[in-house]
Write an enzyme that holds these catalytic residues in place. Structure first.
Site, PDB file in Angstrom:
ATOM      1  N   PRO A 205       0.805  -1.212   0.000  1.00 12.34           N
ATOM      2  CA  PRO A 205       0.000   0.000   0.000  1.00 12.34           C
ATOM      3  C   PRO A 205       0.845   1.273   0.000  1.00 12.34           C
ATOM      4  O   PRO A 205       1.670   1.474   0.885  1.00 12.34           O
ATOM      5  CB  PRO A 205      -0.812  -0.101   1.296  1.00 12.34           C
ATOM      6  CG  PRO A 205      -0.240  -1.221   2.059  1.00 12.34           C
ATOM      7  CD  PRO A 205       0.741  -1.946   1.244  1.00 12.34           C
ATOM      8  N   GLU A 206       0.670   2.079  -0.999  1.00 14.05           N
ATOM      9  CA  GLU A 206       1.213   3.427  -0.991  1.00 14.05           C
ATOM     10  C   GLU A 206       0.016   4.374  -0.931  1.00 14.05           C
ATOM     11  O   GLU A 206      -1.097   3.951  -0.645  1.00 14.05           O
ATOM     12  CB  GLU A 206       2.116   3.664  -2.211  1.00 14.05           C
ATOM     13  CG  GLU A 206       3.377   2.799  -2.153  1.00 14.05           C
ATOM     14  CD  GLU A 206       4.393   3.107  -3.240  1.00 14.05           C
ATOM     15  OE1 GLU A 206       4.490   4.264  -3.660  1.00 14.05           O
ATOM     16  OE2 GLU A 206       5.099   2.170  -3.670  1.00 14.05           O
TER      17      GLU A 206
ATOM     18  N   ARG B 219      16.984  -2.343  -1.283  1.00 15.17           N
ATOM     19  CA  ARG B 219      15.852  -2.728  -2.106  1.00 15.17           C
ATOM     20  C   ARG B 219      16.189  -2.473  -3.560  1.00 15.17           C
ATOM     21  O   ARG B 219      17.352  -2.314  -3.915  1.00 15.17           O
ATOM     22  CB  ARG B 219      14.583  -2.005  -1.696  1.00 15.17           C
ATOM     23  CG  ARG B 219      14.795  -0.547  -1.309  1.00 15.17           C
ATOM     24  CD  ARG B 219      13.560   0.063  -0.724  1.00 15.17           C
ATOM     25  NE  ARG B 219      13.040  -0.646   0.435  1.00 15.17           N
ATOM     26  CZ  ARG B 219      13.483  -0.505   1.673  1.00 15.17           C
ATOM     27  NH1 ARG B 219      14.437   0.335   1.925  1.00 15.17           N
ATOM     28  NH2 ARG B 219      12.966  -1.184   2.652  1.00 15.17           N
TER      29      ARG B 219
ATOM     30  N   LYS C  32       0.846   7.921   3.694  1.00  8.20           N
ATOM     31  CA  LYS C  32       0.450   6.528   3.883  1.00  8.20           C
ATOM     32  C   LYS C  32      -0.188   6.284   5.236  1.00  8.20           C
ATOM     33  O   LYS C  32      -0.537   5.152   5.561  1.00  8.20           O
ATOM     34  CB  LYS C  32       1.678   5.627   3.721  1.00  8.20           C
ATOM     35  CG  LYS C  32       2.254   5.671   2.311  1.00  8.20           C
ATOM     36  CD  LYS C  32       3.591   4.977   2.245  1.00  8.20           C
ATOM     37  CE  LYS C  32       4.590   5.837   1.516  1.00  8.20           C
ATOM     38  NZ  LYS C  32       5.938   5.259   1.510  1.00  8.20           N
TER      39      LYS C  32
END
Length: 322
Positions: free
Chosen positions: A2-3, A305, A61
């Site tokens: 979720p962003e 990442r 967020k």
DNA sequence: ATGAGGACCTGCTCGC
DNA sequence: TGCGAGCAGGTCCTCA
């Protein structure tokens, strides 16, 4: 993952299904889910019981449900919460009450894998159910399900934010998100000139701009043809505007897609926008051709990442910053 | 103060 | 078939 767009979809779902309802109980099934609630799970549950949920808010967020005293008016003119389903008719009398300013809120961050699900109270319990809220009307309950437990819930005081409104204390240092009216583009650009870091790290810094995560950062950079390691102090005003506009575009598009399935979200207020399956130009497309120029998309390691970019459209700067 | 890197967490996929 | 490695990433924390 979720962003901002996914969180906004969830916020809208919560507005539809829980605004104006009174919390009967809160059950914490995994203490880690409320680890940021410093007074502990019992206090967390104690603060929720009996409170009326006001209209959900969001910044970046984070989202939160302002909490009103028991029996308070919910601020809704149309009483829309009552029409959610036949079983959610509020049990409270609808006597008029003075509008009350909330002083606390239930704050939620979905982390990587968090979901807020609304559904029939007697349905099966998900393996990763962390927190469950029931309501005094006996209608649909609210469940926080989170496989990886990066997300969390807490009850916090509302305090003045750097944006100028009142927000839960842990959100006070967060900048406005680029879809907010209050987003200060001048301040963002000034911060870029001041910083000595790369543009992607700046985009992910919630104190400069909120709501952008790894996926939309890569997409915004691809659209604006900027390399993720571009030193922010060398960026022009036009480049900064370009990447901001690109961020707005990708997030609005995702919100549009998520919003289209919104009417069917009775049991599935879960942040799945469906956007990822179709519209990503860079993220996750290692070795696939850039849709602009055909050059294979590359994947770099960054901040533990991935960063995806087109080697041709987004050339690496001579002086890269990470 | 600021920048940079690691920790946290679990399920899935891949390769041997 | 089993199993370990690698991967996913938002935010907080630590260290320089």
């Amino acid at each position: 993952m979720p962003e901002l767009p996914e969180v906004e979809v969830v916020r809208r779902g919560l507005d539809r299904w829980v605004t104006g309802r009174t919390v009967a109980s809160a059950e914490v099934l995994h203490p880690r889910a409320v680890r940021r609630h410093e007074e502990g799970p019992a206090d967390f549950a104690g603060r929720l019981a009996g409170r009326v949920v006001a209209q959900p808010r969001r910044r970046g967020k984070y989202m939160w449900l302002p909490l009103l005293p028991e029996g308070a008016a919910d601020g809704r003119a149309d009483g829309a919460a009552a029409e959610s389903t036949e079983s959610t008719e509020p049990a409270e009398p609808t006597k008029p009450a003075e509008p009350v300013e909330p002083t606390e809120a239930l704050l939620a961050h979905l982390g990587m894998s968090g979901q807020l699900l609304v559904g029939e109270p007697d349905r099966e319990r998900h393996k990763h159910l962390r927190v469950r809220l029931t309501f005094s009307d006996g209608g649909p309950d609210l469940r926080f399900v989170d496989q990886r437990t990066f997300g969390h819930l807490l009850v916090a005081d509302l305090v003045p934010s750097k944006v100028g409104d009142r927000v839960p204390a842990p959100v006070a240092h967060i900048a406005a998100d680029p879809l907010e009216e209050a987003f200060d583009e001048e301040a963002f650009f000034a911060a870029l000139k001041r910083r000595r870091t790369g543009i992607k790290r700046a985009l992910l810094d919630q104190s400069l701009i909120s709501g952008v995560g790894n996926i939309y950062a890569d997409e915004a950079l691809w659209r604006s043809r900027l390399h993720w390691a571009r030193p922010t102090e060398t960026m022009t005003r036009a480049e900064a505007s370009r990447v901001l506009e690109a961020a707005r575009e990708v997030m609005s598009a995702a919100l549009g897609v998520g919003g289209t399935s919104f009417d069917a979200m009775y049991v599935n207020v879960n942040g799945e926008s469906g956007y990822f399956e179709r519209s990503l130009e860079a993220y996750g497309r290692r070795d696939e051709p850039c849709t602009r120029c055909g050059t294979p998309i590359r994947r770099d390691e960054f901040m533990n990442r991935s960063s995806y970019s087109c080697p041709k459209c987004q050339p690496r700067p001579r002086r890269a910053r990470y």
